[in-house]
Design an enzyme around this catalytic site. Structure first.
Site, PDB file in Angstrom:
ATOM      1  N   TYR A   1       0.826  -1.212   0.000  1.00  0.00           N
ATOM      2  CA  TYR A   1       0.000   0.000   0.000  1.00  0.00           C
ATOM      3  C   TYR A   1       0.859   1.260   0.000  1.00  0.00           C
ATOM      4  O   TYR A   1       2.088   1.199   0.182  1.00  0.00           O
ATOM      5  CB  TYR A   1      -0.938   0.005   1.209  1.00  0.00           C
TER       6      TYR A   1
ATOM      7  N   GLU B   1      13.693   2.664  12.875  1.00  0.00           N
ATOM      8  CA  GLU B   1      12.678   3.670  12.529  1.00  0.00           C
ATOM      9  C   GLU B   1      11.508   3.537  13.484  1.00  0.00           C
ATOM     10  O   GLU B   1      11.523   2.687  14.382  1.00  0.00           O
ATOM     11  CB  GLU B   1      12.202   3.467  11.088  1.00  0.00           C
TER      12      GLU B   1
ATOM     13  N   LYS C   1       6.429  -1.830   1.779  1.00  0.00           N
ATOM     14  CA  LYS C   1       5.309  -1.233   2.516  1.00  0.00           C
ATOM     15  C   LYS C   1       4.138  -2.212   2.451  1.00  0.00           C
ATOM     16  O   LYS C   1       3.246  -2.104   1.609  1.00  0.00           O
ATOM     17  CB  LYS C   1       4.956   0.141   1.926  1.00  0.00           C
TER      18      LYS C   1
ATOM     19  N   LEU D   1      11.703   1.338   6.051  1.00  0.00           N
ATOM     20  CA  LEU D   1      10.964   1.777   4.868  1.00  0.00           C
ATOM     21  C   LEU D   1      11.584   3.106   4.427  1.00  0.00           C
ATOM     22  O   LEU D   1      11.773   4.004   5.258  1.00  0.00           O
ATOM     23  CB  LEU D   1       9.485   1.988   5.209  1.00  0.00           C
TER      24      LEU D   1
HETATM   25  N1  PLP Z   1       8.368   3.904   8.174  1.00  0.00           N
HETATM   26  C1  PLP Z   1       7.235   3.199   8.324  1.00  0.00           C
HETATM   27  C2  PLP Z   1       7.306   1.848   8.959  1.00  0.00           C
HETATM   28  C3  PLP Z   1       6.004   3.720   7.888  1.00  0.00           C
HETATM   29  O1  PLP Z   1       4.880   2.999   8.034  1.00  0.00           O
HETATM   30  C4  PLP Z   1       5.959   5.016   7.327  1.00  0.00           C
HETATM   31  C5  PLP Z   1       4.719   5.611   6.874  1.00  0.00           C
HETATM   32  O2  PLP Z   1       3.651   5.125   7.113  1.00  0.00           O
HETATM   33  C6  PLP Z   1       7.175   5.727   7.203  1.00  0.00           C
HETATM   34  C7  PLP Z   1       8.344   5.137   7.622  1.00  0.00           C
HETATM   35  C8  PLP Z   1       7.194   7.090   6.592  1.00  0.00           C
HETATM   36  O3  PLP Z   1       7.019   6.997   5.206  1.00  0.00           O
HETATM   37  P1  PLP Z   1       6.521   8.217   4.333  1.00  0.00           P
HETATM   38  O4  PLP Z   1       7.437   9.364   4.620  1.00  0.00           O
HETATM   39  O5  PLP Z   1       6.644   7.754   2.935  1.00  0.00           O
HETATM   40  O6  PLP Z   1       5.112   8.486   4.735  1.00  0.00           O
END
Ligand code: PLP
Length: 274
Positions: free
Chosen positions: A27, A174, A141, A198
């Site tokens: 997603y 993270e 993701k 991610l």
């Molecule tokens: N890391 C994880 C595990 C996430 O689920 C998300 C966003 O939902 C992020 C980092 C941040 O990603 P983004 O900056 O693309 O929203």
């Protein structure tokens, strides 16, 4: 949903959808500002990478996905929105491995952007740390988010906004739904974009903004000691952009107030959007 358009509450999904049965899908969440999605292309690129990593063949060209997403947002009439794009492997009788040729299911939803209290940025948030207990391909993701849900529940019980994952050797990866940055000796640090995190879209733009502001940044792992001793800490993500963290596991960061560099980076990010 697979070409059907209507109200969210009228959408129906089969109990044989592999997303429903196995969490077998990927997603994206994209934020729209005044009717325009920020970094849609980057999000769709990451969706394609996630799908490829879990062996889902996307039957749509990137341009087609872009059009479907834009069209759904446009027809919703919502200007300040969160656009959710989900692809599951398809619909088939429940079986881990299915011989059947399945066509992936596509769902795009558009919701009103939730209200974000300004105090999030002026006061900052608390975070807790916990052992990294997710799977090994966190660059994907995936809609399988049970570990993240548990982490978020634990954080909420501790009165914290985010759970930060730490590997057995002390390396900070993270947040459960965010990337994390620290400021150490005036230098911005964040974990490299490998399979341990991610690769956040906002993370990417924050590093870009830092470059334009002449803020030195290094993309290197840091550990839990660096985290609790940091001059500043912030988390990034599509929904809330750049959020100062002022307390980690009860330890005060940067005097308990959001730091100046965090504010500069956030301001730079907001002007980038504009
Ligand atoms: N890391 C994880 C595990 C996430 O689920 C998300 C966003 O939902 C992020 C980092 C941040 O990603 P983004 O900056 O693309 O929203």
């Amino acid at each position: 949903m697979n070409g059907w358009l209507g109200a969210l509450e009228d959408a129906r999904v089969s109990v044989n959808d592999r997303g429903y049965n196995f969490g077998d899908g990927v997603y994206e969440v994209v934020r729209a500002y005044n009717g325009v999605m920020f970094a849609l292309e980057e999000h769709l690129e990451r969706l394609a990478l996630s799908a490829a990593a879990v062996e889902i063949d996307l039957p749509w060209e990137p341009a087609r996905l872009k059009n479907i997403t834009k069209d759904t947002l446009g027809k919703s009439g919502i200007k300040e929105a969160l656009v959710y794009i989900q692809v599951t492997r398809g619909t088939a009788p429940r079986n881990h491995v299915s011989d059947e040729e399945m066509r992936p299911n596509l769902l795009v939803t558009v919701r009103n952007m939730p209200h974000i209290p300004p105090s999030l940025y002026t006061e900052g948030v608390k975070a807790i740390t916990m052992p990294e207990f997710r799977w090994q391909i966190r660059n994907v993701k995936s809609i399988s988010l049970q570990a993240s849900v548990l982490a978020k529940r634990r954080a909420e019980r501790a009165g914290a906004a985010e759970a930060i994952f730490v590997l057995p050797d002390g390396t900070v990866t993270e947040g459960a739904s965010s990337n994390i940055f620290i400021v150490k000796d005036g230098v911005l640090m964040t974990h490299p974009a490998d399979n341990r995190i991610l690769a956040g879209v906002i993370r990417h733009f924050v590093l870009k903004v830092a470059g334009t502001l002449d803020v030195k940044s290094v993309v290197e792992p840091f550990n839990i000691l660096d985290l609790v001793k940091a001059e500043e800490v912030f988390i990034t993500g599509t929904v809330a952009e750049v959020v100062p963290v002022v307390n980690v596991d009860g330890k005060i960061i940067g005097g308990g107030r959001p730091g100046p560099l965090t504010a500069r980076i956030h301001k730079g990010f907001v002007s980038l959007i504009k």
